[in-house]
Design an enzyme around this catalytic site. Structure first.
Site, PDB file in Angstrom:
ATOM      1  CD  GLU A 162      32.007  34.805  46.057  1.00  0.00           C
ATOM      2  OE1 GLU A 162      31.125  33.938  46.128  1.00  0.00           O
ATOM      3  OE2 GLU A 162      33.116  34.678  46.587  1.00  0.00           O
ATOM      4  CD  GLU A 184      36.911  37.518  50.294  1.00  0.00           C
ATOM      5  OE1 GLU A 184      37.040  36.299  50.067  1.00  0.00           O
ATOM      6  OE2 GLU A 184      35.814  38.088  50.303  1.00  0.00           O
TER       7      GLU A 184
END
Ligand code: XIL
Length: 329
Positions: free
Chosen positions: A130, A236
């Site tokens: 991220e 995910e």
């Protein structure tokens, strides 16, 4: 119930994120349905090195043992991230910010110690998680960026390759299929490749919902990332029953209509993943079954969600049936 991972064995590894509690209570189910696991929280910086130089591998080691015992793959998540990283990493005891050299040293030590410890056990690492802005701006103004500068990203991947030359090194992010962020991730990774920085793949997190993203958006993103010559994984995956804008609607059970929509989404996305099986090497759910998901707490606290293909009793949902059928085509 048929094994989900076996159904897709010729396509990619099917995985799940797990916790020690889930392994304890649902170990047989997990081993039967999934080929790969990711530790939901137990390999994050704060879990592995809560205090400087004090590494705590015990819990993660038990998860690795579970994977090994059952012939499963283990993904490592995650080495460098702006969250779940202890304060000491960025701040000195007197409150001052840690300088560039010290922060680089901390990063290098962490990556080296952790990857060396899990060598051979972990086949693939989310080296960096991220790092790209959602809105305007390019790199997320994290404490890693502020403390080290833009080259913290190159350094992270180089340290990782030095520590373990065989592990696959991934960049992992959410909103990775939304056009604006997708282009930025693409540019960032392209830059790494051009500078000769070692990277093997991109992780598309896949925290999606039953109305978003579109099939087309996911397809374009897969193609654009694949054009870099890297491997891709969905790392995910969960399909929330709520649209981004919705609050707590007070559902006690998941509405049928939404479950049907969810099943269609799973079917469509897996069809797409199968079409790109040459580049997609893994599809990991961010959890196992609907009894437990981080989405029960995020983004709305205590709003029950049902994002997976197995229900709260570990029984097949419509989504599971559709995936099994699809795997046979
Ligand atoms: C989440 C876990 O599921 C939660 O239990 C924890 O409280 C916060 O982190 N992106 C990631 C994951 O890369 O590490 C996050 O996991 C979910 C979003």
């Amino acid at each position: 119930m048929e094994s989900l991972y076996k159904a897709f064995e010729k396509d990619f590894y099917i995985g799940a994120s797990v916790t020690p509690e889930l392994i304890q209570t649902q170990g047989d189910f997990i081993a039967k349905q999934f080929k790969s696991i990711t530790a939901e929280n137990q390999m994050k910086f704060e879990a592995l090195q809560p205090k400087r130089g004090q590494f705590e591998f015990e819990v993660a080691d038990q998860m690795v043992d579970f994977a090994r015992t059952h012939g499963m793959k283990m993904r490592g998540h995650t080495l460098v991230w702006h969250q779940q990283t202890p304060k000491w990493v960025f701040t000195k005891a007197n409150g001052a910010c840690v300088g560039r050299e010290e922060l680089l040293e901390t990063m290098k030590t962490h990556i080296t110690q952790v990857m060396t410890h899990f060598k051979q056990a972990v086949y693939c690492w989310d080296v960096l998680n991220e790092a790209i802005c959602d809105g305007p701006g390019y790199l997320r103004p994290s404490q890693w960026l502020k403390g080290i500068g833009e080259d913290y990203i190159d350094k992270a991947f180089c340290y990782a390759r030095e520590a373990d030359e065989k592990a696959l090194l991934f960049y992992n992010d959410y909103n990775a299929v939304t056009p604006e962020k997708r282009d930025k991730i693409y540019q960032m990774v392209k830059g790494l490749i051009e500078r000769g920085v070692p990277i093997d793949g991109i992780g598309i997190q896949g925290h999606w919902n039953i109305n978003w993203p579109s099939y087309e958006q996911v397809k374009v993103a897969i193609e654009q990332y694949a054009s870099l010559g890297l491997k891709l994984q969905i790392t995910e995956l969960d399909l929330s029953l709520y649209d981004g804008e919705e609050g707590d609607l007070g559902f006690k059970v998941p509405p049928e209509e939404r479950l049907e929509k969810q099943a269609q989404c799973y079917e469509r996305f897996f069809k797409l993943f199968k079409a790109y099986k040459e580049v997609i090497t893994g599809v990991t759910f961010w959890g196992v079954a609907d009894d437990y998901t981080w989405l029960d707490y995020f983004p709305v606290r205590y709003r029950k969600n049902w994002p997976f293909v197995f229900d709260q009793q570990y029984q097949a949902k419509l989504a599971y049936e559709k995936l099994i059928n699809l795997s046979k085509n």
